[in-house]
Design an enzyme around this catalytic site. Sequence first.
Site, PDB file in Angstrom:
ATOM      1  N   LYS A 154      46.979  46.332  14.565  1.00 16.43           N
ATOM      2  CA  LYS A 154      46.676  45.652  15.824  1.00 16.43           C
ATOM      3  C   LYS A 154      47.317  46.476  16.951  1.00 16.43           C
ATOM      4  O   LYS A 154      48.543  46.510  17.101  1.00 16.43           O
ATOM      5  CB  LYS A 154      47.256  44.215  15.809  1.00 16.43           C
ATOM      6  CG  LYS A 154      46.919  43.415  17.059  1.00 16.43           C
ATOM      7  CD  LYS A 154      48.104  43.404  18.000  1.00 16.43           C
ATOM      8  CE  LYS A 154      47.864  42.669  19.285  1.00 16.43           C
ATOM      9  NZ  LYS A 154      47.199  43.450  20.324  1.00 16.43           N
ATOM     10  N   GLU A 198      61.143  48.355  16.173  1.00 19.43           N
ATOM     11  CA  GLU A 198      61.681  49.365  17.082  1.00 19.43           C
ATOM     12  C   GLU A 198      61.473  48.847  18.490  1.00 19.43           C
ATOM     13  O   GLU A 198      60.341  48.557  18.886  1.00 19.43           O
ATOM     14  CB  GLU A 198      60.967  50.718  16.896  1.00 19.43           C
ATOM     15  CG  GLU A 198      61.400  51.462  15.641  1.00 19.43           C
ATOM     16  CD  GLU A 198      62.901  51.674  15.525  1.00 19.43           C
ATOM     17  OE1 GLU A 198      63.578  51.786  16.569  1.00 19.43           O
ATOM     18  OE2 GLU A 198      63.416  51.702  14.387  1.00 19.43           O
ATOM     19  N   CYS A 245      60.718  54.536  25.072  1.00 20.34           N
ATOM     20  CA  CYS A 245      61.926  53.809  24.663  1.00 20.34           C
ATOM     21  C   CYS A 245      63.133  54.733  24.639  1.00 20.34           C
ATOM     22  O   CYS A 245      64.263  54.291  24.718  1.00 20.34           O
ATOM     23  CB  CYS A 245      61.728  53.107  23.327  1.00 20.34           C
ATOM     24  SG  CYS A 245      61.017  54.174  22.095  1.00 20.34           S
ATOM     25  N   GLU A 291      66.646  47.403  30.467  1.00 17.35           N
ATOM     26  CA  GLU A 291      65.634  48.447  30.329  1.00 17.35           C
ATOM     27  C   GLU A 291      64.610  48.309  31.455  1.00 17.35           C
ATOM     28  O   GLU A 291      64.042  47.241  31.653  1.00 17.35           O
ATOM     29  CB  GLU A 291      64.929  48.308  28.978  1.00 17.35           C
ATOM     30  CG  GLU A 291      63.910  49.389  28.748  1.00 17.35           C
ATOM     31  CD  GLU A 291      63.280  49.314  27.352  1.00 17.35           C
ATOM     32  OE1 GLU A 291      62.848  48.218  26.957  1.00 17.35           O
ATOM     33  OE2 GLU A 291      63.235  50.358  26.673  1.00 17.35           O
TER      34      GLU A 291
HETATM   35  P1  NDP Z   1      55.012  43.779  23.969  1.00 18.23           P
HETATM   36  O1  NDP Z   1      56.196  43.723  23.102  1.00 18.23           O
HETATM   37  O2  NDP Z   1      54.489  42.520  24.540  1.00 18.23           O
HETATM   38  O3  NDP Z   1      53.782  44.468  23.188  1.00 18.23           O
HETATM   39  C1  NDP Z   1      53.897  45.312  22.075  1.00 18.23           C
HETATM   40  C2  NDP Z   1      52.853  44.925  21.026  1.00 18.23           C
HETATM   41  O4  NDP Z   1      53.113  43.588  20.574  1.00 18.23           O
HETATM   42  C3  NDP Z   1      51.423  44.898  21.557  1.00 18.23           C
HETATM   43  O5  NDP Z   1      50.540  45.274  20.523  1.00 18.23           O
HETATM   44  C4  NDP Z   1      51.235  43.438  21.910  1.00 18.23           C
HETATM   45  O6  NDP Z   1      49.884  43.021  21.968  1.00 18.23           O
HETATM   46  C5  NDP Z   1      51.950  42.772  20.753  1.00 18.23           C
HETATM   47  N1  NDP Z   1      52.371  41.395  21.023  1.00 18.23           N
HETATM   48  C6  NDP Z   1      52.501  40.780  22.218  1.00 18.23           C
HETATM   49  N2  NDP Z   1      52.894  39.500  22.045  1.00 18.23           N
HETATM   50  C7  NDP Z   1      53.023  39.292  20.715  1.00 18.23           C
HETATM   51  C8  NDP Z   1      53.403  38.193  19.907  1.00 18.23           C
HETATM   52  N3  NDP Z   1      53.744  37.020  20.435  1.00 18.23           N
HETATM   53  N4  NDP Z   1      53.438  38.347  18.565  1.00 18.23           N
HETATM   54  C9  NDP Z   1      53.125  39.546  18.004  1.00 18.23           C
HETATM   55  N5  NDP Z   1      52.726  40.618  18.718  1.00 18.23           N
HETATM   56  C10 NDP Z   1      52.686  40.517  20.061  1.00 18.23           C
HETATM   57  O7  NDP Z   1      55.304  44.818  25.128  1.00 18.23           O
HETATM   58  P2  NDP Z   1      54.526  44.942  26.538  1.00 18.23           P
HETATM   59  O8  NDP Z   1      53.351  45.797  26.327  1.00 18.23           O
HETATM   60  O9  NDP Z   1      54.262  43.613  27.150  1.00 18.23           O
HETATM   61  O10 NDP Z   1      55.630  45.680  27.400  1.00 18.23           O
HETATM   62  C11 NDP Z   1      56.681  44.911  27.971  1.00 18.23           C
HETATM   63  C12 NDP Z   1      57.992  45.654  27.906  1.00 18.23           C
HETATM   64  O11 NDP Z   1      58.307  45.963  26.557  1.00 18.23           O
HETATM   65  C13 NDP Z   1      58.013  47.010  28.582  1.00 18.23           C
HETATM   66  O12 NDP Z   1      58.233  46.909  29.948  1.00 18.23           O
HETATM   67  C14 NDP Z   1      59.142  47.680  27.860  1.00 18.23           C
HETATM   68  O13 NDP Z   1      60.363  47.264  28.401  1.00 18.23           O
HETATM   69  C15 NDP Z   1      59.017  47.159  26.457  1.00 18.23           C
HETATM   70  N6  NDP Z   1      58.269  48.080  25.582  1.00 18.23           N
HETATM   71  C16 NDP Z   1      58.992  48.887  24.776  1.00 18.23           C
HETATM   72  C17 NDP Z   1      58.335  49.812  23.988  1.00 18.23           C
HETATM   73  C18 NDP Z   1      59.088  50.724  23.106  1.00 18.23           C
HETATM   74  O14 NDP Z   1      58.600  51.817  22.815  1.00 18.23           O
HETATM   75  N7  NDP Z   1      60.238  50.328  22.609  1.00 18.23           N
HETATM   76  C19 NDP Z   1      56.880  49.970  24.012  1.00 18.23           C
HETATM   77  C20 NDP Z   1      56.210  49.038  24.879  1.00 18.23           C
HETATM   78  C21 NDP Z   1      56.910  48.147  25.621  1.00 18.23           C
HETATM   79  P3  NDP Z   1      49.135  42.919  23.416  1.00 18.23           P
HETATM   80  O15 NDP Z   1      49.139  44.289  23.955  1.00 18.23           O
HETATM   81  O16 NDP Z   1      47.802  42.425  23.054  1.00 18.23           O
HETATM   82  O17 NDP Z   1      49.947  41.969  24.232  1.00 18.23           O
END
Ligand code: NDP
Length: 478
Positions: free
Chosen positions: A174, A249, A283, A381
């Site tokens: 996903k 992660e 990250c 962050e």
């Molecule tokens: P999320 O954690 O919301 O998204 C990451 C993944 O999880 C996406 O595939 C998302 O799907 C999915 N997801 C969202 N909600 C749920 C849930 N309730 N249960 C299971 N899976 C879920 O990150 P965001 O994209 O909203 O980014 C927000 C913040 O997260 C950023 O500003 C940053 O701080 C952090 N981030 C950190 C990353 C890293 O590399 N460590 C990468 C991305 C974000 P969908 O896209 O459909 O919502």
Amino acid sequence: MSTALNYVNGTWKASGSGQTKESSNPADLKQEVGFYQNSTAEDLDQTVQAAKEAKKGWSKLTGAERGAFLYKVADIMEQRIDDIATTASKEMGKTLAETRGETNRGIAILRYYAGEGLRKVGDVIPSTDADALMFTTRVPLGVVGVITPWNFPIAIPIWKTAPALIYGNTVVLKPASETALTCAKIIECFDEADLPKGVINFITGSGSVIGQGLAEHPDVNGITFTGSNSVGKEIGKQALSRGAKYQLEMGGKNPVIVAKDADLQLAVDATISGAFKSTGQKCTATSRVFVEAELYDEFKDLLLKKTAELKVGDPLSDSSWMGPCASKAQLDNCMYYINKGVEEGATLLTGGNKILSDEGFYVEPTIFECEDHSQTIAQEEVFGPVIALFKTASIEQSLELANDVEFGLSASIFTTNISSMLSFIKDMDAGLVRINAESAGVELQAPFGGMKQSSSHSREQGEAAKEFFTSIKTVFVK
Ligand code: NDP
């Protein structure tokens, strides 16, 4: 305009909902990139069942046979670098140079894990019984749910999927909604490589329905996730409550320490690259910089001079060094932290403004000079191109402040002094400690992951991936 379908049991399929969602371009507000399926819980269940049915046949193949499929995927992807990279740049705004590099990395990861199919999976352990043979072997988990973010829309799906597959698991992937079309392009390569039906499945839709549904699904045996801390922790709880294996992660608040004996040019260049490449949305991005007083003014002047030279603009143009934030939500988040920095009394040295707002979600590379390490921009962050710069009295003080956050993913030191290097290696609480190299970046054959709140303490990539994607069996033969 393309519409990405789900990929279930070897077939491209529309969601039963009949609904799609739009993928937009953060660098061009007038342009849609395409559409993806807004899938339902029923779609997800069918997808998981396909992976469940395929797992027996896939796990019976030899590692070499599974590896041959991954080599084929890599070769197909190599033919499509430009298409995949351009789609990624359009969907999330990273420059084409970076998305091309990321696609090449994805190909290298596929080849690395293809080779892993021929490497050892166990050890012989001496038994206290002279008539016994004791050894370990490894078996796949079964169905693995892969939930990926938008910031590395090519490399992360591959670095989770390739090891899952080589060790004999089947996959339900996903992707982040933001980059669903990019991920569909990767799945097309798997489709063309003719993997057995159901071995890899791809489903798009909202995180709260498809992501959460995967984490809760009783037939999903393992979940690997990269993204935010808040979502990661919920996934961990859901997996734990039903006894599934999980790997998370999450965030970072990565420091760079610059000693008075550092190579100034190197330290400045690596700070800029670590903090501002990918618009700071890594990250492992540099977000705090601690410079010893003796070098502080020189470092600051050069950092500001070189930052002023960065060209921000269209990620598809070769002349752009930094693109926009990946979405309006990311830009808003970044502006929230910039405003917080100003409100809490940090000195804004450069940047801080939205730019090219008619075109997309652009923000200037931003540098704050700070004194108080408890300020929000030094603790939370940002996930944007923002640096908090501190003058410190000593390496010891830099190290103490560097550790004074809840995260522990990556950290760098710039120094020519061996003692400083050694104390940094020993005392820095981070999964990746880098000396005279930027905080962002790790080679694909090496373990990747964080300490403290940055991860579930597991490691991805390289041989370390085997720990997550397999279970050990201890065998005793008398
Ligand atoms: P999320 O954690 O919301 O998204 C990451 C993944 O999880 C996406 O595939 C998302 O799907 C999915 N997801 C969202 N909600 C749920 C849930 N309730 N249960 C299971 N899976 C879920 O990150 P965001 O994209 O909203 O980014 C927000 C913040 O997260 C950023 O500003 C940053 O701080 C952090 N981030 C950190 C990353 C890293 O590399 N460590 C990468 C991305 C974000 P969908 O896209 O459909 O919502």
